[in-house]
Write a protein that holds these residues in place. Sequence first.
Motif, short mmCIF file in Angstrom:
data_model
loop_
_atom_site.label_atom_id
_atom_site.label_comp_id
_atom_site.label_asym_id
_atom_site.label_seq_id
_atom_site.Cartn_x
_atom_site.Cartn_y
_atom_site.Cartn_z
N UNK A 10 0.92 -1.19 -0.08
CA UNK A 10 -0.13 0.02 0.02
C UNK A 10 0.88 1.38 -0.03
N UNK A 11 1.16 1.73 -1.19
CA UNK A 11 2.22 2.93 -1.22
C UNK A 11 1.89 4.11 -0.56
N UNK A 12 0.65 4.06 -0.10
CA UNK A 12 0.06 5.61 0.77
C UNK A 12 0.60 5.29 2.07
N UNK A 13 1.17 4.29 2.55
CA UNK A 13 1.42 3.73 3.69
C UNK A 13 2.95 4.00 4.00
N UNK A 14 3.59 4.20 2.96
CA UNK A 14 5.29 4.11 3.10
C UNK A 14 5.68 5.21 4.12
N UNK A 15 5.26 6.28 4.23
CA UNK A 15 5.88 7.02 5.15
C UNK A 15 5.72 6.62 6.64
N UNK A 16 4.58 5.91 6.81
CA UNK A 16 4.53 5.21 8.06
C UNK A 16 5.33 4.11 8.49
N UNK A 17 5.13 3.31 7.35
CA UNK A 17 6.03 1.87 7.51
C UNK A 17 7.61 2.48 7.66
N UNK A 18 8.11 3.16 7.08
CA UNK A 18 9.57 3.76 7.06
C UNK A 18 9.77 4.13 8.51
N UNK A 19 8.69 5.16 8.98
CA UNK A 19 8.84 5.76 10.27
C UNK A 19 9.15 4.63 11.37
N UNK A 20 8.05 3.68 11.21
CA UNK A 20 8.00 2.47 12.16
C UNK A 20 9.30 1.42 12.20
N UNK A 21 10.06 1.47 10.97
CA UNK A 21 11.31 0.53 10.73
C UNK A 21 12.26 1.48 11.51
N UNK A 22 12.27 2.70 11.13
CA UNK A 22 13.40 3.69 11.51
C UNK A 22 13.42 3.81 12.95
N UNK A 23 12.18 4.10 13.62
CA UNK A 23 12.33 4.25 15.20
C UNK A 23 12.58 3.03 16.04
N UNK A 24 12.50 1.71 15.47
CA UNK A 24 12.67 0.52 16.10
C UNK A 24 11.70 -0.09 16.52
N UNK A 25 10.28 0.57 16.52
CA UNK A 25 9.18 -0.02 16.99
C UNK A 25 8.58 -1.36 16.54
N UNK A 26 9.05 -1.48 15.29
CA UNK A 26 8.69 -2.82 14.65
C UNK A 26 9.54 -3.80 15.53
N UNK A 27 11.01 -3.59 15.23
CA UNK A 27 11.99 -4.36 15.64
C UNK A 27 11.84 -4.72 17.14
N UNK A 28 11.10 -3.96 17.88
CA UNK A 28 11.15 -4.26 19.34
C UNK A 28 9.84 -5.16 19.49
N UNK A 29 8.93 -5.34 18.59
CA UNK A 29 7.87 -6.12 19.02
C UNK A 29 8.35 -7.71 19.23
N UNK A 30 7.94 -8.11 20.23
CA UNK A 30 8.07 -9.65 20.54
C UNK A 30 6.67 -10.37 20.14
N UNK A 31 7.19 -11.68 19.52
CA UNK A 31 8.50 -12.42 19.66
C UNK A 31 8.98 -12.15 18.18
N UNK A 32 8.37 -11.24 16.79
CA UNK A 32 8.68 -11.51 15.79
C UNK A 32 9.22 -10.16 14.99
#
Length: 104
Positions: A10-32
């Motif tokens: 969903x290209x309209x969600x690019x800025x949000x996904x980039x932000x969440x990857x960059x700020x580490x919020x996805x990476x911190x999600x447990x367990x995956x």
Amino acid sequence: MIYRVTGAFREDMAAELRRRIGDGSIARQKPDGAEIVAALNRAVMVPDGRVQWSETCYCDPPLAHERATVLDNYFDAIETEIIATSEIYDGPSFMERLEALAGA
């Protein structure tokens, strides 16, 4: 299990996904979270415009938690296929496409 995953971004969600990857919020999600970020970093654009990657997951159904928490927010028509081992796919980098769409 290891899956080949294909989905329409969903290209309209690019800025949000980039932000969440960059700020580490996805990476911190447990367990995956770390695996989700690693998988997206491996992802490529395939000729039909969809995104493809391989991902390890032990959920039943496949990617249940990943989809509920991240993937279904950013991808439509997600398809999974069991594969024997992680695969590297040819194609332009999804992360480079994400950066371009997000205006980075």
